[in-house]
Write a protein that holds these residues in place. Structure first.
Motif, PDB file in Angstrom:
ATOM      1  N   VAL A 103      32.024  21.213 -35.358  1.00  0.00           N
ATOM      2  CA  VAL A 103      32.161  22.006 -33.842  1.00  0.00           C
ATOM      3  C   VAL A 103      31.894  20.805 -32.882  1.00  0.00           C
ATOM      4  O   VAL A 103      30.679  20.108 -32.952  1.00  0.00           O
ATOM      5  N   GLN A 107      29.106  20.696 -24.318  1.00  0.00           N
ATOM      6  CA  GLN A 107      29.117  19.853 -23.087  1.00  0.00           C
ATOM      7  C   GLN A 107      28.178  18.499 -23.077  1.00  0.00           C
ATOM      8  O   GLN A 107      28.212  17.513 -22.405  1.00  0.00           O
ATOM      9  N   THR A 109      25.275  18.103 -22.278  1.00  0.00           N
ATOM     10  CA  THR A 109      24.672  17.785 -21.023  1.00  0.00           C
ATOM     11  C   THR A 109      23.162  16.950 -21.294  1.00  0.00           C
ATOM     12  O   THR A 109      23.020  16.095 -20.330  1.00  0.00           O
ATOM     13  N   GLN A 185      38.479  26.040 -28.415  1.00  0.00           N
ATOM     14  CA  GLN A 185      37.535  27.387 -28.331  1.00  0.00           C
ATOM     15  C   GLN A 185      37.887  27.887 -26.996  1.00  0.00           C
ATOM     16  O   GLN A 185      38.476  27.351 -26.205  1.00  0.00           O
ATOM     17  N   GLY A 211      30.341  28.849 -26.649  1.00  0.00           N
ATOM     18  CA  GLY A 211      29.395  28.646 -27.597  1.00  0.00           C
ATOM     19  C   GLY A 211      29.985  28.460 -28.980  1.00  0.00           C
ATOM     20  O   GLY A 211      31.170  28.578 -29.326  1.00  0.00           O
ATOM     21  N   LYS A 396      20.667  14.688 -29.260  1.00  0.00           N
ATOM     22  CA  LYS A 396      20.631  15.594 -28.234  1.00  0.00           C
ATOM     23  C   LYS A 396      20.304  14.793 -26.708  1.00  0.00           C
ATOM     24  O   LYS A 396      20.921  15.185 -25.823  1.00  0.00           O
TER      25      LYS A 396
HETATM   26  P1  UTP Z   1      24.120  22.314 -28.410  1.00  0.00           P
HETATM   27  O1  UTP Z   1      23.781  23.737 -28.378  1.00  0.00           O
HETATM   28  O2  UTP Z   1      23.448  21.312 -28.842  1.00  0.00           O
HETATM   29  O3  UTP Z   1      25.172  22.187 -27.027  1.00  0.00           O
HETATM   30  O4  UTP Z   1      25.651  22.277 -29.552  1.00  0.00           O
HETATM   31  P2  UTP Z   1      25.595  20.868 -26.404  1.00  0.00           P
HETATM   32  O5  UTP Z   1      26.805  21.202 -25.373  1.00  0.00           O
HETATM   33  O6  UTP Z   1      26.436  19.831 -27.623  1.00  0.00           O
HETATM   34  O7  UTP Z   1      24.611  19.964 -25.751  1.00  0.00           O
HETATM   35  P3  UTP Z   1      23.864  20.225 -24.264  1.00  0.00           P
HETATM   36  O8  UTP Z   1      22.887  21.380 -24.688  1.00  0.00           O
HETATM   37  O9  UTP Z   1      24.667  20.414 -23.254  1.00  0.00           O
HETATM   38  O10 UTP Z   1      22.963  19.363 -24.276  1.00  0.00           O
HETATM   39  C1  UTP Z   1      25.481  22.174 -30.926  1.00  0.00           C
HETATM   40  C2  UTP Z   1      26.868  21.879 -31.427  1.00  0.00           C
HETATM   41  O11 UTP Z   1      27.551  22.960 -31.237  1.00  0.00           O
HETATM   42  C3  UTP Z   1      28.874  22.334 -30.622  1.00  0.00           C
HETATM   43  C4  UTP Z   1      28.173  21.275 -29.855  1.00  0.00           C
HETATM   44  O12 UTP Z   1      29.594  20.470 -29.620  1.00  0.00           O
HETATM   45  C5  UTP Z   1      27.519  20.648 -30.976  1.00  0.00           C
HETATM   46  O13 UTP Z   1      28.294  20.131 -31.926  1.00  0.00           O
HETATM   47  N1  UTP Z   1      29.176  23.375 -29.491  1.00  0.00           N
HETATM   48  C6  UTP Z   1      28.206  23.982 -28.648  1.00  0.00           C
HETATM   49  C7  UTP Z   1      30.498  23.738 -29.510  1.00  0.00           C
HETATM   50  O14 UTP Z   1      31.414  23.432 -30.002  1.00  0.00           O
HETATM   51  N2  UTP Z   1      30.866  24.627 -28.509  1.00  0.00           N
HETATM   52  C8  UTP Z   1      30.059  25.396 -27.611  1.00  0.00           C
HETATM   53  O15 UTP Z   1      30.478  26.175 -26.967  1.00  0.00           O
HETATM   54  C9  UTP Z   1      28.776  24.810 -27.742  1.00  0.00           C
END
Ligand code: UTP
Length: 473
Positions: A103, A107, A109, A185, A211, A396
């Motif tokens: 996955v 984003q 962030t 997604q 998500g 992260k």
């Molecule tokens: P995180 O919850 O760490 O989010 O995703 P993120 O977007 O990568 O980072 P922040 O929170 O903005 O800093 C955990 C995993 O789930 C995937 C992310 O790519 C990562 O592999 N993910 C998360 C998705 O594929 N889609 C989403 O909508 C959210």
């Protein structure tokens, strides 16, 4: 046009058409298409439940820690089961019944990197990207088990193009492009604290990926479930793009999942402290579930067993195996209701004067669904303990906890220990850390067996202390 205006007015969201007269036809079509995809009755409910109030977290009264298969077999019978599971996992890989799924739609962030996270240069010596590192592991697993693996990568509308381009520019890192399958997604519109939809531009809502729970429906909608079926895939090995330490396909985990006839399985790690930022594996009403670290009540988080260990010890590194059949069944109606989770975020938006505002503190809510909520919908589940230093190095942040820095250190340490286990002498500093930056290419080594034969063939007995870094391939 009048229809959509009426709908928006009814739901008090007509402000999103404020700039419609300034748009060219393709821009206004774009905006109208985004609006058509929204179920506004449902959106009203979600705003009431998750935005206008802090959602109520219901902790079941009968909550207990989840049972799991321990890292070290507890007796001879379990030892035998693990041996059978490894054999079963290898067999399934040889038969091409397993696929890898990453996955990568998030984003990122917290990392503050202006490109898809998977393109981040992560490895300690060669600075290979996360995607390259996984690609090489997948190539090696394919040749090791004699069956090329397909690799499904979930992107979002926000990073799909850039992700595909990265693979094209890098010749898919040696993988057959036909076996690298991108799917996108869904998105959710972001709203401010008054429940109003935000615009990211005159012609677009502020949309965000829905998500990692969105994986399940996206697999169905993109046709990936059909492709898996025609390829004979029965098991999906699921992991996150920001964890390069993960075994992309682990024979023990996959084999045990199959032998236990589980629908969806999970890897667990022993938590290091009561409030470690990992979801907690729990059971209620005989169902496995994950309670987020922020939601587990303090008395439960701190509860201890007689031997002093944490009662709720099992934390989730978001590594799963899912049955193709389970995902097919769950999504066969074309929709899937997983609970939503609220995230307060800094959301860029345009104001009434069309000025782009980049907020310095959270200004609204994004709603996401989480893949682990599917555990509660599974008939049978299984949890297997893994060693953190072998499986989990999340990237992260840039520095500090769960960061690029800590991830690189863990990659070095994993490779150093792997070499030591097969008899190679590694120089260590006063703190016991490897004194040389070590990186082993996954093209050569993805497990201890590979390390053993590699070191024998290359006649590697020790790592030279005078070197700054070493790359083995
Ligand atoms: P995180 O919850 O760490 O989010 O995703 P993120 O977007 O990568 O980072 P922040 O929170 O903005 O800093 C955990 C995993 O789930 C995937 C992310 O790519 C990562 O592999 N993910 C998360 C998705 O594929 N889609 C989403 O909508 C959210």
């Amino acid at each position: 046009m009048q229809d959509i205006y009426n709908v928006l007015k009814k739901h008090k969201q007509e402000h999103v058409l404020k700039f419609i007269d300034e748009l060219n036809p393709s821009q206004s079509t774009e905006l109208l298409q985004q609006l058509e995809q929204i179920d506004f009755d449902e959106l009203d409910n979600l705003i009431d439940e998750y935005v206008m109030q802090e959602p109520e977290i219901k902790i079941p009264a009968d909550l207990e820690p989840a049972p799991f298969f321990p890292l070290k077999a507890k007796d001879a019978r379990q030892e035998e089961l693990y041996t059978q599971a490894i054999a079963k996992g290898r067999e399934l890989l040889q038969e091409g019944k397993v696929t890898a799924l990453t996955v990568a739609g998030g984003q990122g962030t917290r990392l503050g990197f202006d490109a898809p996270k998977g393109t981040y240069p992560i490895t300690p010596v060669k600075k290979k990207s996360l995607f390259q590192y996984f690609a090489e592991s997948i190539l090696r697993a394919g040749s090791k088990y004699g069956h090329e693996l397909t690799w499904y990568i979930m992107t979002s509308g926000l990073n799909n193009e850039a992700t595909r381009k990265f693979f094209e520019e890098n010749n898919y890192f040696g993988l057959n492009p036909e076996n690298v399958i991108f799917f996108t997604q869904g998105t959710m519109p972001a709203v401010d604290y008054n429940g109003k939809l935000l615009l990211s531009d005159k012609d677009s809502l502020a949309l965000s990926p829905d998500g990692h729970g969105g994986t399940l429906l996206a697999l169905r909608r993109s046709g990936c479930l059909d492709r898996m079926k025609s390829d004979g895939v029965e098991y999906i090995s699921y992991f996150q793009v920001d964890n390069p330490l993960v075994s992309v396909v682990d024979p023990l985990f996959i084999g045990l999942h199959a032998l236990q006839e589980s629908d969806m399985s999970a890897v667990m790690l022993a938590k290091t402290e009561p409030f470690e930022k990992l979801g907690n594996f729990c059971v209620s009403n005989n169902k496995l579930m994950i309670i987020e670290y922020s939601d587990l009540p303090e008395n439960l988080a701190k509860a201890r067993n007689a031997d002093g260990s944490l009662k709720f010890i099992a934390g989730s590194p978001a590594i799963h195996v899912l049955n193709h059949k389970f995902v097919s069944e769950l999504t066969k109606a074309g929709h899937l209701k997983l609970p939503w989770h609220r995230a307060d975020k800094k959301i860029k938006f345009i104001n009434d004067n069309a000025e782009l505002i980049t907020p310095e503190k959270p200004n609204g809510v994004k709603l996401e669904s989480f893949i682990f909520d599917a555990l509660q919908l599974a008939g049978k589940t299984m949890v297997l303990e893994a060693a953190r230093e072998e499986e989990f190095a999340p990237t992260k942040n840039k520095t500090g906890v769960d960061s690029v820095e800590s991830c690189r250190e863990m990659l070095i340490e994993r490779d150093a220990k792997r070499l030591e286990r097969v008899g190679v002498k590694i120089p260590r500093d006063a703190d016991g850390k490897a004194a040389v930056k070590i990186e082993i290419s996954p093209l050569a080594v993805i497990d201890d067996d590979d390390a053993r034969s590699y070191c024998q063939t290359e006649n590697i007995r020790k790592i030279d202390t005078k070197m700054d870094n070493i790359y083995l391939t």
